[in-house]
Design an enzyme around this catalytic site. Structure first.
Site, PDB file in Angstrom:
ATOM      1  N   LYS A  65      -7.700   7.846  -3.327  1.00  0.00           N
ATOM      2  CA  LYS A  65      -9.236   7.849  -2.106  1.00  0.00           C
ATOM      3  C   LYS A  65      -9.106   9.120  -2.289  1.00  0.00           C
ATOM      4  CE  LYS A  65      -7.845   3.688  -1.131  1.00  0.00           C
ATOM      5  NZ  LYS A  65      -6.915   2.209  -1.275  1.00  0.00           N
ATOM      6  N   ARG A 111      -2.966   5.413   7.634  1.00  0.00           N
ATOM      7  CA  ARG A 111      -1.907   6.705   8.211  1.00  0.00           C
ATOM      8  C   ARG A 111      -2.717   8.024   8.855  1.00  0.00           C
ATOM      9  NH1 ARG A 111      -0.336   8.205   2.234  1.00  0.00           N
ATOM     10  NH2 ARG A 111      -0.517   5.692   2.710  1.00  0.00           N
ATOM     11  N   ASN A 112      -4.158   7.807   8.242  1.00  0.00           N
ATOM     12  CA  ASN A 112      -5.632   8.321   8.738  1.00  0.00           C
ATOM     13  C   ASN A 112      -6.160   8.885  10.472  1.00  0.00           C
ATOM     14  OD1 ASN A 112      -6.857  10.497   5.857  1.00  0.00           O
ATOM     15  ND2 ASN A 112      -6.100   8.174   5.757  1.00  0.00           N
ATOM     16  N   LYS A 151     -13.680   6.505   3.579  1.00  0.00           N
ATOM     17  CA  LYS A 151     -13.060   6.031   4.899  1.00  0.00           C
ATOM     18  C   LYS A 151     -12.264   6.737   5.601  1.00  0.00           C
ATOM     19  CE  LYS A 151     -10.170   3.533   2.171  1.00  0.00           C
ATOM     20  NZ  LYS A 151      -9.701   2.325   2.320  1.00  0.00           N
ATOM     21  N   ALA A 200       4.967   7.061  -5.645  1.00  0.00           N
ATOM     22  CA  ALA A 200       5.534   6.193  -4.986  1.00  0.00           C
ATOM     23  C   ALA A 200       5.293   6.625  -2.979  1.00  0.00           C
ATOM     24  CB  ALA A 200       7.409   6.467  -4.291  1.00  0.00           C
ATOM     25  N   GLY A 201       3.942   6.373  -2.870  1.00  0.00           N
ATOM     26  CA  GLY A 201       3.594   6.137  -1.456  1.00  0.00           C
ATOM     27  C   GLY A 201       3.795   4.944  -1.200  1.00  0.00           C
ATOM     28  N   ALA A 202       2.942   4.347  -0.394  1.00  0.00           N
ATOM     29  CA  ALA A 202       3.104   3.005  -0.001  1.00  0.00           C
ATOM     30  C   ALA A 202       2.352   2.521  -0.249  1.00  0.00           C
ATOM     31  CB  ALA A 202       3.228   3.232   2.071  1.00  0.00           C
TER      32      ALA A 202
END
Length: 462
Positions: free
Chosen positions: A196, A347-348, A285, A49-51
């Protein structure tokens, strides 16, 4: 439940009957492909349940949730994650700033608990607020209400489609658990991975394991039934109906019908056969997005410096994919756009910016409150470990003796020294860019495209 199909249709283009009919036709067509009987709904579960996992589930709920006899979607997340006081206070502000959300919570008799949490009289939990449409990693963007399950067996045992919304670092463990509940299954599920990142294995030869491969190994589900969905996408923007493209990659049997099923007026999904390049690029990426955030912060958002970084990091990405695949998908179109948007925003990139500004530090780890897992950190370590193996040595034209592939990737080397060994500060990323001995990025691309360094063993192939 969520707004009716009619309401959704009206938002699309004002033609309630026509659009609603098209949705039902798409749903019926996909159900027939799966051999679903009339009273047997299509069951989809999003694991994690991440974004992006939460938004993906919400998009499907809003599209097809009104056809309750034909479609069911639920989302699994672990129980017990408490919402801290600061987040509860901010969530209360978000709720009261949105009349539609406020009315919805009052109608569902769910508003009072947010008042109590704001006052410090109650502890909220992530699975609890997700039922009301609030993802812990994205509380500023309320979603539609979702059916949330905290028991993994209950969530997945009868699912027709499982969406992997887990970080790559958790994918193998959770799907090994899932495989225990599928031992008696007769039908084979479809799995769509949003994850990812990669794992590195050094035996019997150095090679990478992508999330789809992890899932295949953990569950025994045929690789033709495991697909990858890549961007470009920023989860909150897609939910807010910003126009977006995506690619679903894998075997033709499922990617083409899934592309049609997932496509929405504002979310166009193409299909592509090159699973390897897209999934590897999905991990790369995030690696280079951390560096992009550092460069942006350290140069006061200098467009020139960011473009120099973009040129060098994309040339490294192209070099790495040509080690892995003989004819990888070109870094162009949606694949390039996915890289661009991740380096620009996400976020990265945020993590890299905050590190460079000193607002967070590396001792805080790679799971950040309000942001979730920063997947690029583990990916830096995995790609560096893989590409530093002497058994993979290459002979670039300017070298007199063979070197490990990582020696042709100065930005990756620098990120490793900043994030993993911590022997350098974030300033080192600028020093790497300004190194006068660096070759033109075009040289690296030309060498890669000569196919001289293709290593099929990197994918575990003979």
């Amino acid at each position: 439940m969520v707004g009716s199909i009619e309401a959704k249709s009206l938002q699309s283009n004002g033609s309630v009957h026509h659009i609603g009919l098209n949705l039902e036709e798409k749903l019926d067509e996909f159900r027939r492909l799966l051999g679903k009987s009339e009273k047997d709904p299509l069951r989809i579960v999003s694991v994690g349940a991440g974004a992006w996992g939460s938004v993906f589930a919400a998009l499907l709920q809003e599209s097809y949730g009104g056809f309750r006899d034909k479609f069911q979607i639920r989302i699994w997340r672990r129980a017990g994650r408490a919402v801290d006081r600061e987040t509860a206070e901010h969530l209360f502000e978000v709720i009261n700033s949105r009349e539609d959300i406020l009315r919805r919570l009052i109608r569902r008799c769910a508003y009072l608990k947010y008042v109590e949490a704001r006052l410090g009289d109650r502890t909220l939990y992530a699975d609890e607020i997700l039922k009301d449409g609030f993802c812990l990693n994205m509380v500023d963007t309320p979603l539609c209400p979702l059916k949330v399950v905290t028991n993994l067996q209950e969530a997945v045992w009868d699912a027709d489609i499982v969406v992997n919304g887990l970080p790559s670092t958790e994918t193998r463990e959770v799907f090994e658990e899932i495989s225990k509940y599928w031992k008696e299954r007769i039908t084979v599920p479809i799995i769509i991975s949003l994850s990812k990142g990669i794992e590195t294995a050094l035996e019997p030869v150095p090679h990478i394991i992508t999330p789809t491969k992890m899932i295949h190994q953990a569950t025994g589900v045929p690789i033709d039934n495991v697909l990858y969905l890549g961007g470009p996408n920023i989860a909150a923007e897609i939910y807010n109906k910003e126009y977006a493209n995506a690619r679903i990659c894998g075997a033709a049997k499922w990617r083409k019908p899934l592309a049609k099923f997932l496509r929405q007026p504002h979310f166009i999904v193409w299909d592509n056969s090159d699973l390897v390049t897209h999934e590897v690029m999905g991990g790369l990426k995030n690696v280079y997005a951390i560096g992009a955030g550092m460069v942006a912060a350290l140069t006061n958002e200098s467009a020139t410096s960011k473009s120099v970084y973009f040129a060098h990091c994309t040339s490294e990405m192209i070099f790495i994919t040509h080690l892995l695949a003989e004819e990888p998908e070109k870094l162009a179109g949606p694949l390039l756009a996915d890289t661009y948007v991740t380096l620009l925003k996400g976020r990265n990139a945020w993590y890299g910016q905050m590190l460079a500004k000193g607002e967070i530090n590396r001792d805080m780890g790679d799971s950040i409150s309000g942001k979730g897992m920063i997947q690029g950190v583990s990916a830096v370590g995995a790609f560096y470990q893989l590409l530093s193996q002497s058994s993979l040595s290459i002979l670039p034209s300017e070298e007199k003796k063979p070197v490990a592939p990582v020696e042709s990737c100065p930005i990756l080397k620098t990120l490793y020294k900043i994030l993993i060994t911590r022997e350098q500060s974030t300033q080192a990323i600028l020093q790497a860019l300004r190194d006068e001995t660096l070759n033109d990025p075009r040289d690296r691309i030309e060498i890669a495209q000569s196919h001289a360094f293709y290593r099929p063993s990197l994918l575990g192939q003979p």
